[in-house]
Design an enzyme around this catalytic site. Structure first.
Site, PDB file in Angstrom:
ATOM      1  N   CYS B  37     -12.389  -2.686  30.875  1.00  0.00           N
ATOM      2  CA  CYS B  37     -11.619  -3.923  30.831  1.00  0.00           C
ATOM      3  C   CYS B  37     -10.565  -3.988  31.927  1.00  0.00           C
ATOM      4  CB  CYS B  37     -11.009  -4.143  29.455  1.00  0.00           C
ATOM      5  SG  CYS B  37     -10.106  -2.749  28.818  1.00  0.00           S
ATOM      6  N   CYS B 106      -7.725  -0.531  22.666  1.00  0.00           N
ATOM      7  CA  CYS B 106      -6.368  -0.562  23.238  1.00  0.00           C
ATOM      8  C   CYS B 106      -5.499   0.522  22.615  1.00  0.00           C
ATOM      9  CB  CYS B 106      -5.715  -1.921  23.007  1.00  0.00           C
ATOM     10  SG  CYS B 106      -6.641  -3.269  23.747  1.00  0.00           S
TER      11      CYS B 106
END
Lengths: 170, 129
Positions: B37, B106
């Site tokens: 990402c 994350c």
């Protein structure tokens, strides 16, 4: 079947966009659902599976970076997938500093200058991949592709930053 | 997608943004990235003479969940020993912020960042001995 084979193309880094388009549109016509409406269910299912696989192949191969990543994986280069982290300090420091520079860029001109530099860098890196693939140097391929991913992300963020700046000055 | 209040709070009012001197002997720096990402996260800890983490800073370029995860970790580690800080799990972060499944990675980034910062600090103190 891999994406290149599906489109009847050689598994290569450099692909003529026109020949990719030609191969894709010809096959897309061949497997178009409209041609299978009167066919038995099994054939209809086959056609829609083929059409979906073609779309997937086309999307992956059309963009030079995603094509390079895909080809590298075919050649056995292990790329970190979703949710996998890396800790290469050199690469990450470069990415961090670039993003800080972008964050501090206060005008569209400044953003454009940074984006132009990154585009040139990406172009040079992409063309440098050829010799790495020829040599089969997997760690070097992996490193170059990871760096390209970050450059690509930078280009995306630069576009977003530019839009924000335009909006705030409009 | 509905985000939790805690997540939004950390995203809108991130704690401890900034940098510590990475060359200082009592500072450990962790730099990690998620190439899929394009996120990059820097997390730093400053360890006092008593062995407790007296300060922590972060800088994250990534999505809101990555920013919130690193902000939360800097808050959690302050006042802890490095051994305690090392036990922070991404699942604790994800649970506290109620991260949606697609954003669990994350919290992985934040766990890896604190681990990397601790490893850097340990390598430094070992060299100094």
């Amino acid at each position: 079947m891999d994406h290149f084979a599906r489109l009847g193309l050689p598994a290569a880094l450099d692909l003529e966009p026109a020949s990719l388009d030609r191969a894709y549109f010809a096959l897309q016509r061949q497997w178009h659902p409209d041609r299978f409406v009167a066919k038995p269910a099994a054939e209809r299912a086959r056609a829609s599976a083929e059409a979906a696989a073609l779309n997937d192949a086309y999307r992956t191969l059309k963009d030079p970076l995603s094509r390079a990543v895909y080809l590298a994986e075919l050649k056995g280069v292990e790329m970190p997938g979703d949710g996998k982290t890396i800790d290469d300090p050199e690469l990450l420091m470069e990415a961090m500093e670039a993003r800080e520079e972008l964050h501090d860029a206060g005008s569209t001109q400044a953003v454009d200058a940074l984006a132009a530099k990154v585009r040139a860098d990406m172009k040079a890196s992409l063309s440098g991949l050829g010799s790495l693939f020829l040599a089969g140097d997997k760690p070097a391929i992996r490193k170059a592709l990871l760096r390209l991913r970050y450059l690509d992300k930078f280009a995306e963020e630069a576009r977003a930053r530019r839009m924000n700046l335009e909006r705030s000055t409009a | 997608m509905a985000y939790s209040e805690k997540l939004i709070d950390h995203y809108e009012n991130p704690r401890n943004i900034g940098s510590l001197d990475k060359n200082s002997e009592d500072v450990g720096t962790g730099l990690v990235g998620a190439p899929a990402c394009g996120d990059v996260m820097k997390l730093q800890i400053k360890v006092g003479a008593d062995g407790l983490i007296e300060d922590a800073k972060f800088k994250t370029f990534g999505c809101g969940s990555a920013i919130a995860s690193s902000s939360l970790v800097t808050e959690w580690v302050k006042g802890k020993t490095i051994d305690e800080a090392e036990t922070i799990k991404n699942t604790d972060i994800a649970k506290h912020l109620a991260l949606p499944p697609v954003k669990i990675h994350c919290s992985v980034l934040a766990e890896d960042a604190i681990k990397a910062a601790i490893a850097d600090y340990r390598a430094k103190t070992k060299k100094a001995e």
